[in-house]
Design an enzyme around this catalytic site. Structure first.
Site, PDB file in Angstrom:
ATOM      1  N   THR A 172       0.825  -1.199   0.000  1.00 20.31           N
ATOM      2  CA  THR A 172       0.000   0.000   0.000  1.00 20.31           C
ATOM      3  C   THR A 172       0.860   1.250   0.000  1.00 20.31           C
ATOM      4  OG1 THR A 172      -1.657  -1.188   1.301  1.00 20.31           O
ATOM      5  CG2 THR A 172      -1.853   1.202   1.200  1.00 20.31           C
ATOM      6  N   THR A 173       1.906   1.262   0.840  1.00 19.41           N
ATOM      7  CA  THR A 173       2.785   2.421   0.946  1.00 19.41           C
ATOM      8  C   THR A 173       3.523   2.675  -0.355  1.00 19.41           C
ATOM      9  OG1 THR A 173       3.040   1.938   3.292  1.00 19.41           O
ATOM     10  CG2 THR A 173       4.645   3.438   2.333  1.00 19.41           C
ATOM     11  N   TYR A 215     -12.836  -4.369  -2.040  1.00 20.42           N
ATOM     12  CA  TYR A 215     -14.017  -3.991  -2.816  1.00 20.42           C
ATOM     13  C   TYR A 215     -14.993  -5.154  -3.035  1.00 20.42           C
ATOM     14  CZ  TYR A 215     -17.051  -1.572  -6.085  1.00 20.42           C
ATOM     15  OH  TYR A 215     -18.156  -1.002  -6.672  1.00 20.42           O
ATOM     16  N   TYR A 217      -2.270 -10.452   4.729  1.00 18.67           N
ATOM     17  CA  TYR A 217      -2.336  -9.046   5.144  1.00 18.67           C
ATOM     18  C   TYR A 217      -3.792  -8.693   5.399  1.00 18.67           C
ATOM     19  CZ  TYR A 217      -1.596  -3.923   4.690  1.00 18.67           C
ATOM     20  OH  TYR A 217      -1.558  -2.564   4.874  1.00 18.67           O
ATOM     21  N   ARG A 228      -9.227  -0.766   5.005  1.00 14.76           N
ATOM     22  CA  ARG A 228      -9.025  -0.521   3.576  1.00 14.76           C
ATOM     23  C   ARG A 228      -9.778  -1.522   2.698  1.00 14.76           C
ATOM     24  NH1 ARG A 228      -5.143   2.927   1.536  1.00 14.76           N
ATOM     25  NH2 ARG A 228      -3.717   3.874   3.048  1.00 14.76           N
ATOM     26  N   LYS A 264       0.422 -10.107   8.415  1.00 15.31           N
ATOM     27  CA  LYS A 264       0.558  -8.699   8.781  1.00 15.31           C
ATOM     28  C   LYS A 264      -0.795  -8.263   9.330  1.00 15.31           C
ATOM     29  CE  LYS A 264       1.350  -4.046   6.953  1.00 15.31           C
ATOM     30  NZ  LYS A 264       1.619  -3.218   5.747  1.00 15.31           N
ATOM     31  N   ILE A 298       5.812  -4.615   9.919  1.00 16.73           N
ATOM     32  CA  ILE A 298       6.013  -4.083   8.576  1.00 16.73           C
ATOM     33  C   ILE A 298       5.692  -2.611   8.693  1.00 16.73           C
ATOM     34  CG2 ILE A 298       5.288  -4.124   6.164  1.00 16.73           C
ATOM     35  CD1 ILE A 298       4.771  -7.089   6.429  1.00 16.73           C
TER      36      ILE A 298
END
Length: 292
Positions: free
Chosen positions: A43-44, A106, A132, A137, A161, A203
């Site tokens: 994501t980052t 989504y 993850y 999100r 994560k 992380i």
């Protein structure tokens, strides 16, 4: 297998193209800071706005720059199972040490759908897989039960994560997962309490800027040096919070730009920080003596 400190790397841009030189410099700084590993295109790393060729190129650059000096975990998740398989298989070919796979976003699949999604990916690769879970999100959480089922059914599903914000959930995961299964914090501000509940590392976003300091926090917490861990945590806590004052990774890139390490450029729909958040973040960086 994946205990320690990993950096969720930003992807530097210059004029909307990947700034490969800045990316290589960033990774050198991570290795110098003692990081366990790097995580490109999570994501980052703005993976949502990279096309497939760019995605694979960033992973390739990460593997090349690391040159075996730290682990490389490629972000290969997608809300399409076939796409996630394709990205994971390519990451394996490029030489990654593992793959980070976010829950499908989504679609909002059922827990059985999640189990089958990750199972299909695990069957398609020999790479160790880090799940993850970030429901804020994705709109869906990888349940404790499904995590345990995956760990039992697929030997290469070896870590998670955890970014759901719940220390209690870390305890619940630790209670049902095998000892060798690694739990990693997905939030810098929760690393210390998560480790106290059974996590073995992080992380991190903040380690883009302060790798050595985050490594010290994790090492102190894992080794049981609670006093030192608390001191580091409270000193760094303002930065942990301010790096999310606007959507990630906008503040992190701005902080790195203030240090002259890259441009603050992000891709739409992300955009530059407002004046007030910029001033607040800069003040925190000065307080920590990270910028003049």
């Amino acid at each position: 297998m994946f205990a320690g400190t990993y950096t969720a790397l930003v992807t530097p841009f210059e004029n909307d193209r990947i700034d490969e030189a800045a990316f290589a410099r960033l990774i050198e700084g991570q290795i110098a800071g003692g990081i366990t590993g790097i995580v490109p295109v999570g994501t980052t790393g703005e993976s949502a706005t990279l096309d497939h060729a760019e995605h694979n190129r960033v992973i390739e650059l990460g593997v090349k720059a690391a040159a075996g000096r730290c682990k490389v975990i490629g972000g290969t998740g997608s809300n399409s199972t076939s796409e996630a398989i394709s990205l994971t298989v390519e990451a394996e070919k490029l030489g990654c040490d593992g793959a980070l796979l976010v829950a499908p976003y989504y679609n909002k699949p059922s827990q059985e759908g999640l189990f089958r999604h990750f199972g299909k990916i695990a069957e398609a690769t020999k790479l160790p897989i880090i799940l993850y879970s970030i429901p804020a999100r994705c709109g869906v959480e990888i349940s404790v039960e499904v995590t345990a089922r995956l760990a039992k059914a697929y030997p290469n599903v070896v870590a998670i994560k955890e970014a759901g914000g719940s220390v209690e959930r870390v305890s619940a995961l630790r209670a049902v997962l095998p000892p060798e299964f690694t739990i990693l914090s997905g939030d810098d501000s929760l690393t210390l309490p998560f480790i106290s509940a059974g996590a073995e590392g992080v992380i991190s976003v903040a380690s883009n800027i302060i790798p050595a300091e985050v490594v010290s926090l994790v090492n102190a917490a894992v080794s049981g040096d609670a006093r030192k861990a608390r001191e580091i945590h409270f000193r760094l806590y303002p930065l942990f919070k301010d790096l999310f004052i606007e959507p990630n990774p906008v503040p992190t890139k701005y902080a790195l730009a203030l240090r002259g390490e890259m441009r603050p450029e992000v891709r739409l729909p992300l955009c530059e920080m407002g004046d007030a958040p910029r001033a607040k973040l800069a003040a925190t960086l000065r307080q920590l003596q990270l910028i003049p």
